[in-house]
Design a protein around this motif. Structure first.
Motif, short mmCIF file in Angstrom:
data_model
loop_
_atom_site.label_atom_id
_atom_site.label_comp_id
_atom_site.label_asym_id
_atom_site.label_seq_id
_atom_site.Cartn_x
_atom_site.Cartn_y
_atom_site.Cartn_z
N VAL A 18 -75.72 -32.86 54.75
CA VAL A 18 -74.67 -31.87 54.56
C VAL A 18 -74.85 -30.72 55.55
O VAL A 18 -75.94 -30.19 55.71
N THR A 19 -73.76 -30.34 56.23
CA THR A 19 -73.77 -29.18 57.10
C THR A 19 -72.61 -28.27 56.71
O THR A 19 -71.61 -28.72 56.15
N VAL A 20 -72.76 -27.00 57.02
CA VAL A 20 -71.71 -26.03 56.73
C VAL A 20 -71.44 -25.23 58.00
O VAL A 20 -72.37 -24.83 58.69
N GLU A 21 -70.15 -25.09 58.31
CA GLU A 21 -69.73 -24.36 59.51
C GLU A 21 -68.68 -23.33 59.12
O GLU A 21 -67.76 -23.64 58.36
N PRO A 22 -68.80 -22.09 59.62
CA PRO A 22 -67.80 -21.08 59.28
C PRO A 22 -66.45 -21.39 59.93
O PRO A 22 -66.39 -21.93 61.02
N LEU A 23 -65.37 -21.05 59.23
CA LEU A 23 -64.02 -21.19 59.78
C LEU A 23 -63.41 -19.83 60.07
O LEU A 23 -62.53 -19.71 60.90
N GLY A 24 -63.87 -18.82 59.36
CA GLY A 24 -63.34 -17.48 59.54
C GLY A 24 -64.31 -16.63 60.33
O GLY A 24 -65.23 -17.12 60.98
N GLN A 25 -64.12 -15.33 60.25
CA GLN A 25 -64.94 -14.38 60.98
C GLN A 25 -66.28 -14.13 60.31
O GLN A 25 -67.24 -13.74 60.97
N GLY A 26 -66.37 -14.31 59.02
CA GLY A 26 -67.60 -14.02 58.28
C GLY A 26 -68.57 -15.18 58.31
O GLY A 26 -68.24 -16.29 58.74
N PRO A 27 -69.78 -14.93 57.82
CA PRO A 27 -70.77 -16.01 57.76
C PRO A 27 -70.40 -16.99 56.64
O PRO A 27 -69.76 -16.60 55.66
N PRO A 28 -70.80 -18.24 56.78
CA PRO A 28 -70.53 -19.20 55.70
C PRO A 28 -71.44 -18.91 54.51
O PRO A 28 -72.46 -18.23 54.65
N PRO A 29 -71.09 -19.41 53.35
CA PRO A 29 -71.97 -19.24 52.19
C PRO A 29 -73.27 -20.02 52.42
O PRO A 29 -73.32 -20.94 53.23
N PRO A 30 -74.33 -19.66 51.71
CA PRO A 30 -75.59 -20.40 51.85
C PRO A 30 -75.40 -21.86 51.44
O PRO A 30 -74.66 -22.16 50.51
N LEU A 31 -76.09 -22.74 52.14
CA LEU A 31 -75.95 -24.18 51.90
C LEU A 31 -76.57 -24.61 50.57
O LEU A 31 -76.02 -25.44 49.87
N ALA A 32 -77.71 -24.06 50.20
CA ALA A 32 -78.45 -24.54 49.03
C ALA A 32 -77.61 -24.55 47.74
O ALA A 32 -77.59 -25.57 47.04
N PRO A 33 -76.90 -23.47 47.39
CA PRO A 33 -76.11 -23.54 46.16
C PRO A 33 -74.95 -24.54 46.25
O PRO A 33 -74.62 -25.20 45.26
N LEU A 34 -74.34 -24.67 47.43
CA LEU A 34 -73.27 -25.67 47.60
C LEU A 34 -73.82 -27.08 47.42
O LEU A 34 -73.21 -27.92 46.76
N LEU A 35 -74.97 -27.33 48.01
CA LEU A 35 -75.59 -28.65 47.90
C LEU A 35 -75.99 -28.95 46.46
O LEU A 35 -75.78 -30.06 45.97
N ALA A 36 -76.52 -27.95 45.77
CA ALA A 36 -76.89 -28.13 44.36
C ALA A 36 -75.66 -28.47 43.51
O ALA A 36 -75.71 -29.34 42.64
N GLU A 37 -74.56 -27.80 43.79
CA GLU A 37 -73.33 -28.07 43.03
C GLU A 37 -72.78 -29.46 43.33
O GLU A 37 -72.34 -30.18 42.43
N LEU A 38 -72.80 -29.87 44.60
CA LEU A 38 -72.37 -31.23 44.95
C LEU A 38 -73.25 -32.26 44.25
O LEU A 38 -72.75 -33.26 43.74
N ALA A 39 -74.55 -32.02 44.25
CA ALA A 39 -75.48 -32.95 43.59
C ALA A 39 -75.16 -33.07 42.11
O ALA A 39 -75.09 -34.18 41.56
N ARG A 40 -74.94 -31.95 41.47
CA ARG A 40 -74.65 -31.94 40.04
C ARG A 40 -73.36 -32.71 39.74
O ARG A 40 -73.30 -33.55 38.85
N ARG A 41 -72.34 -32.43 40.51
CA ARG A 41 -71.04 -33.06 40.25
C ARG A 41 -71.04 -34.55 40.63
O ARG A 41 -70.44 -35.36 39.94
N ALA A 42 -71.68 -34.91 41.73
CA ALA A 42 -71.72 -36.32 42.14
C ALA A 42 -72.51 -37.15 41.12
O ALA A 42 -72.10 -38.25 40.78
N ARG A 43 -73.63 -36.61 40.67
CA ARG A 43 -74.44 -37.33 39.69
C ARG A 43 -73.66 -37.64 38.42
O ARG A 43 -73.76 -38.71 37.84
N GLY A 44 -72.82 -36.71 38.01
CA GLY A 44 -72.01 -36.90 36.80
C GLY A 44 -70.99 -38.00 36.93
O GLY A 44 -70.44 -38.46 35.94
N ARG A 45 -70.76 -38.47 38.15
CA ARG A 45 -69.77 -39.52 38.37
C ARG A 45 -70.40 -40.88 38.65
O ARG A 45 -69.70 -41.86 38.84
N LEU A 46 -71.70 -40.91 38.73
CA LEU A 46 -72.40 -42.19 38.98
C LEU A 46 -72.71 -42.91 37.69
O LEU A 46 -72.86 -42.34 36.67
#
Length: 178
Positions: A150-178
């Motif tokens: 997983v990579t994160v790239e900014p689209l706007g002028q500000g910095p992107p959000p930290p990757l770790a919480p996004l990755l944790a949320e993806l993991a939680r949601r993906a696991r619930g669908r397996l």
């Protein structure tokens, strides 16, 4: 910004959003000046409508499978591992993991690029200056697991959000669908 009228059916709003993203996204309109800012404005407009519509509610909550601590030792849960801060390991073959992650990215943003054959997903997360592109690249392993880088790239002028919480949320949601 989306070119729709008040009272437009939700499916038409979503179709307009996707149509505009396909036209203005920096990966498609690379030669267009300001493609990133135009995309951020489109995402912001859609985010406002989505929040008003109530479509941004989470699906059924599931137990978390990853910590948001960032880099370091792998974080294990019942059905997934976040390893080295940018890799998610799911206990499923690539095709099943892809579908689970597709649903997960739809929960945290809007999938803007989907290529099942290449194992690639992209979603736009956030809005305005903090909008970012979250790209997920899947690789099936012989042991029946799938690694998602997983990579994160900014689209706007500000910095992107930290990757770790996004990755944790993806993991939680993906696991619930397996």
């Amino acid at each position: 910004m989306l070119g729709i009228d008040a009272g437009t059916e939700w499916q038409e709003v979503r179709a307009a959003y996707r149509r505009l993203l396909r036209r203005h996204h920096p990966d498609v309109a690379a030669d267009a000046t300001g493609a990133g800012m135009t995309t951020a404005r489109i995402v912001a407009a859609y985010g406002t409508l989505r929040a008003a519509h109530g479509a941004h509610t989470a699906r059924t909550p599931h137990a978390a499978v990853a910590s948001s601590e960032g880099r370091g030792a792998p974080h294990q849960g019942d059905g997934g591992t976040v390893d080295e801060g940018d890799t998610l390991v799911l206990p499923a073959p690539a095709d099943e993991a892809f579908l689970a992650l597709l649903d997960a990215v739809q929960d945290v943003g809007e999938a803007t690029y989907v290529d099942a054959d290449a194992g690639l997903l992209e979603t736009i997360v956030g809005s305005g200056a903090g909008a970012c592109s979250l790209v997920v690249s899947l690789q099936g392993r012989a042991n029946g697991t799938t690694e998602a880088f997983v990579t994160v790239e900014p689209l706007g002028q500000g910095p992107p959000p930290p990757l770790a919480p996004l990755l944790a949320e993806l993991a939680r949601r993906a696991r619930g669908r397996l």
